[in-house]
Design a protein around this motif. Structure first.
Motif, mmCIF file in Angstrom:
data_model
loop_
_atom_site.group_PDB
_atom_site.id
_atom_site.type_symbol
_atom_site.label_atom_id
_atom_site.label_comp_id
_atom_site.label_asym_id
_atom_site.label_seq_id
_atom_site.Cartn_x
_atom_site.Cartn_y
_atom_site.Cartn_z
ATOM 1 N N ARG A 1 -16.346 13.599 -8.975
ATOM 2 C CA ARG A 1 -16.129 14.069 -10.597
ATOM 3 C C ARG A 1 -17.040 12.994 -11.346
ATOM 4 O O ARG A 1 -17.437 13.285 -12.257
ATOM 5 C CB ARG A 1 -14.799 13.901 -10.880
ATOM 6 N N TRP B 1 -14.249 16.344 -4.688
ATOM 7 C CA TRP B 1 -13.183 17.323 -4.864
ATOM 8 C C TRP B 1 -13.979 18.727 -4.452
ATOM 9 O O TRP B 1 -14.904 18.875 -4.603
ATOM 10 C CB TRP B 1 -13.005 17.364 -6.247
ATOM 11 N N THR C 1 -13.570 22.698 -5.443
ATOM 12 C CA THR C 1 -13.162 23.502 -6.578
ATOM 13 C C THR C 1 -12.967 24.967 -5.783
ATOM 14 O O THR C 1 -14.102 25.626 -5.456
ATOM 15 C CB THR C 1 -14.050 23.725 -7.735
ATOM 16 N N LYS D 1 -8.160 22.696 -7.603
ATOM 17 C CA LYS D 1 -9.084 21.736 -7.326
ATOM 18 C C LYS D 1 -8.317 20.737 -6.371
ATOM 19 O O LYS D 1 -7.350 20.369 -6.612
ATOM 20 C CB LYS D 1 -9.324 20.783 -8.648
#
Length: 141
Positions: A59, A67, A69, A125
């Motif tokens: 991020r 992360w 998504t 997420k």
């Protein structure tokens, strides 16, 4: 009370993963099924599905972890942890996963396969090393 850590190796951070009943398992990778596998009656035509790692990103460039998504759909989750094979354990989704519209089956296993993850329509997420599953019972062999 069972010490589930005696059946699990490669624990990321034991105090956090054992702060509630059971032992939490953490995500090492997320995969997409891109080609069908095959299952037949006798096993002579058994072929694995084709999978590819799902992309992830930080991020912020200074972050240590990435992360994923995930859009609504089916994925395979791979854990950081492994089982010793000294017991069959019962693995279930954590409440935190369920409350965010995702789930996986409850399993009784002596090794940790990639586990199918179902993500609801709004998506999810998911941070690297997130705790998504819990071992809640063990049967010694």
């Amino acid at each position: 009370m069972t010490d589930f850590a005696e059946y699990v190796t490669d624990i990321v951070h034991e105090p956090t993963q054992t702060d509630s009943p059971g032992l939490d398992l953490t995500v090492a990778g997320v995969y997409e099924v891109v080609e069908p596998g095959r299952i037949d009656f006798g096993g002579g035509e058994l072929d694995p599905a084709g999978v590819t790692p799902h992309s992830s990103e930080k991020r912020d460039p200074a972050d240590d972890y990435e992360w994923w998504t995930l859009r609504g759909g089916q994925y395979l989750v791979e854990y950081n942890e492994s089982l010793t094979g000294a017991a069959t354990v019962t693995l279930q989704p954590r409440t935190e996963l369920l409350e965010r519209g995702a789930t996986h089956p409850t399993l009784h296993v002596d090794t940790l396969p990639r586990v199918p993850l179902s993500v609801g329509g709004a998506g999810l997420k998911l941070k690297e090393n997130a705790r998504v599953s819990t071992i809640v019972a063990a049967d010694k062999e």
